[in-house]
Design an enzyme around this catalytic site. Structure first.
Site, PDB file in Angstrom:
ATOM      1  N   SER A 218      76.475 -63.853   1.336  1.00 37.82           N
ATOM      2  CA  SER A 218      77.405 -64.977   1.072  1.00 37.82           C
ATOM      3  C   SER A 218      77.183 -66.129   1.889  1.00 37.82           C
ATOM      4  O   SER A 218      78.080 -67.226   1.364  1.00 37.82           O
ATOM      5  CB  SER A 218      78.959 -64.218   1.481  1.00 37.82           C
ATOM      6  OG  SER A 218      78.797 -63.905   2.616  1.00 37.82           O
ATOM      7  N   ALA A 220      73.934 -67.227   3.306  1.00 37.04           N
ATOM      8  CA  ALA A 220      72.549 -67.637   2.891  1.00 37.04           C
ATOM      9  C   ALA A 220      71.819 -66.774   2.120  1.00 37.04           C
ATOM     10  O   ALA A 220      72.146 -65.757   1.862  1.00 37.04           O
ATOM     11  CB  ALA A 220      72.039 -67.757   4.266  1.00 37.04           C
ATOM     12  N   ASP A 371      73.028 -58.317  16.337  1.00 38.75           N
ATOM     13  CA  ASP A 371      73.489 -57.650  15.135  1.00 38.75           C
ATOM     14  C   ASP A 371      72.279 -56.773  14.815  1.00 38.75           C
ATOM     15  O   ASP A 371      71.746 -57.071  13.321  1.00 38.75           O
ATOM     16  CB  ASP A 371      73.974 -58.474  13.920  1.00 38.75           C
ATOM     17  CG  ASP A 371      74.446 -58.045  12.643  1.00 38.75           C
ATOM     18  OD1 ASP A 371      74.788 -56.867  12.712  1.00 38.75           O
ATOM     19  OD2 ASP A 371      74.698 -58.714  11.652  1.00 38.75           O
TER      20      ASP A 371
END
Length: 639
Positions: A218, A220, A371
């Protein structure tokens, strides 16, 4: 003559507004001054004008008219400043603001309909408490609502899915299923975005550029390309128009957080306002690829300093990177989201390598990948893992790293008192906390998870976070990012090597680090560093002790305390005294004016007005001017 008349009219019109601006200290441009001056003259003319037709009253009423004009102009400036507090009233900007507000309200209504359709309206209005609802059902509705809300709300759900300190397991499990399901952007838009980000035609940089993206999300999408010198690269392109989508949604998220914190106790206990602010900051940084470029460069630099090449990192091409385009070397291999090692031994080794690399980044470098989900980790042909996507990076200063090490050591020892002290060192404690009750709760926690016969697992951290929330201890965002990264990595490692015990491996790492610090060479190096830092103080210490002892022996030892030594303290007191004096003067003028208006007799100025009444009217106008000044200053936000 007509020019002189125009100039005189401008002066008469602007004078009350200019004086009012000076008295209030408000910022006002020419358009605001003209508006305020017109309002002042119009109101004063409407009130006093009819009486000025009598030539006998003109001289005595002119001061009253001027005062009313000034007071009304000041009031107009205050009203305009509150309605349009941007320092200038610009019609085009006002139209743009109204248009943006219209789109925001429309989007807000759309989000409200989505939330209402999934039965979340009563919780948002504070009429229901989520603790009284069925957690699995409510969690499923929340996930579906966030999925329907679009990119920003999907990102929010993904962040919440890692906050085991805030949400229970049904919410964590349900929100973990959120995925970015978006088609790639049209090539025509991507091509324009790349050309704008490069600042030159694409064929001047790339020998070839694959139109089909390697991956699309959403925020890149990534494309494979080849530079002019034949180097294979990956070009990360920000999705065109995503800023116009994200910014209104972030505004809605912030407003919902404020509303819930005001209306619902559970919203305040979860710290929704701080959570929304942190999410907005992180997402805006993720949208600016220059931040990711700096993050990648910092992680590469830290790894190179330690001489650690156990995990591969892409190389950045800064000359071709910008806020919307990021060019990096293409690493060979397959994403862990699509594949895994062939044998269990390789999986265990890879899992241990990844965990050690992340813990080194946290405890040694102070900058770490926040992440590490399977899509951001690649398995290279030589068996080495590679980390991708540094849009989300955590940072820890030396103090927080030491506090975190103390927490890990207390967990390793299973000592409730040490665990309490370490937890209070890490968390932001409230004004009042029952330390004895906290220690007893931590003792029970240690007995269940860390004592003999205990079986530490991932639920241990979940229970620890719940305990932190129960005692209203606020976990700093940096520490929360550490545990979020570890929780994300735990899911990755379990997928990579089923049965891998991240907690046991983490405790082994902590023991190894402690042993390394306590070895003779390491302890000597630490002691030497501390001694070098304290050497200037130690050199001055004997002379200072001698002077203090001499003063004490001769009876000259004293303590000199200067009141208001700080300029900020003096400024605060001066402003406070000034406001009090202005208030007293304003009230005095008002009361005196009322008394004079109610007084009988007195010399007459003209047929319908006494001198007492004339003075009373003027004092009331002055009182209004002074009190308006005081109220405006008090209503201004503290800078």
């Amino acid at each position: 003559m007509w020019l002189m008349g125009v100039l005189a009219g401008v002066v008469v019109l602007a004078l009350p507004a200019v004086i009012g601006r000076r008295l209030l200290g408000v910022q006002a441009g020419p358009l605001r001054l003209a508006f305020a001056g017109f309002v002042g003259i119009a109101v004063a003319g409407g009130l006093i004008g009819p009486r000025l037709q009598d030539e006998g009253e003109q001289p005595v009423l002119l001061p009253v008219m001027a005062g009313i004009s000034l007071l009304t102009a000041m009031l107009a400036l205050v009203v305009v400043d509150r309605l349009v507090p941007d320092g200038g009233l610009r019609p085009l900007d006002l139209l743009t603001s109204l248009r943006a507000r219209y789109h925001r309200v429309r989007r807000y209504s759309e989000v409200a309909r989505i939330l209402g359709r999934h039965g979340l309206g009563p919780y948002l209005r504070g009429r229901k408490d989520p603790q009284g609802a069925s957690a699995p059902v409510l969690a499923a509705e929340l996930r579906q609502a966030l999925q329907a809300g679009g990119a920003t709300f999907v990102k929010l759900g993904q962040v919440l899915s890692t906050r085991r300190d805030l949400l229970s397991e049904p919410y964590i499990e349900e929100l973990s299923r959120l995925q970015d399901r978006v088609p790639p952007a049209p090539w025509s838009e991507v091509e324009g975005q790349v050309r704008e980000g490069l600042g030159r035609p694409m064929d001047e940089v790339f020998a070839s550029f694959d139109r089909e993206p390697l991956a699309a999300a959403s925020i890149a999408q990534a494309h494979a390309a080849i530079l002019k010198d034949g180097t294979e690269v990956v070009v990360k392109v920000r999705r065109p128009g995503i800023i116009d989508v994200v910014e209104p949604d972030l505004d809605i998220v912030g407003r919902l957080a404020v509303s819930l914190s005001r209306r619902a106790g559970w919203g305040r206990s979860l710290g929704l306002v701080e959570l929304a602010e942190g999410f907005s900051t992180a997402l805006r940084e993720e949208l600016d690829f220059r931040v990711e470029a700096r993050n990648l460069a910092a992680v590469r630099r830290a790894s190179a300093t330690r001489g650690d090449d156990s995990v591969a990192l892409p190389m950045l091409y800064e000359e071709w990177s910008s806020a919307t385009v990021l060019v990096m070397s293409r690493l060979p291999g397959v994403s862990l989201g699509k594949g895994r090692p062939g044998d269990a031994g390789q999986g265990d080794k890879l899992a241990d390598t990844l965990l050690t690399a992340l813990l080194n980044q946290i405890m040694l470098d102070g900058i770490f990948h926040a992440d590490p989900h399977p899509g951001n980790i690649m398995l290279q042909p030589d068996g080495r893992p590679a980390l991708l996507d540094f849009g989300s990076v955590g940072r820890l200063d030396a103090g927080l790293r030491d506090a975190l090490a103390g927490l890990f050591l207390a967990v390793e020892q299973g000592d409730p008192a040490a665990l309490r002290d370490a937890l209070l060192e890490v968390a932001e404690r409230p004004e009042e906390v029952d330390e004895q009750r906290l220690q007893r709760a931590l003792g029970q926690f240690s007995a269940r998870h860390l004592g003999h016969g205990g079986a530490p697992d991932v639920t241990m951290f979940t229970e620890l976070f719940q305990l932190v929330a129960a005692f209203r201890l606020a976990v700093p965002p940096e520490i929360a990012a550490v545990f979020r990264a570890l929780a994300t990595l735990e899911g990755t490692l379990v997928r990579l090597a089923p049965g891998f015990d991240i907690l046991r491996a983490s405790r082994s790492y902590a023991s190894a680090r402690l042993t390394e610090q306590l070895r003779p060479g390491g302890a000597g190096e630490q002691a030497r560093a501390e001694l070098v830092a304290a050497l200037p103080v130690l050199r001055r210490l004997p002379r200072r002790i001698d002077r203090i002892g001499g003063a004490l022996e001769e009876g000259r030892l004293g303590v000199n305390v200067r009141l208001f030594a700080d300029a900020r303290d003096r400024r605060v007191v001066t402003e406070l005294v000034g406001r009090i004096l202005l208030t007293v003067v304003g009230v005095f003028f008002g009361l005196t004016g009322v008394l004079l208006l109610g007084a009988d007799g007195g010399p007459r100025v003209n047929e319908g007005l006494t001198l007492y009444e004339l003075i009373g009217y003027n004092l009331l106008v002055l009182s209004g001017v002074v009190m308006l000044r005081v109220l405006y200053v008090l209503s201004r936000p503290v800078s």
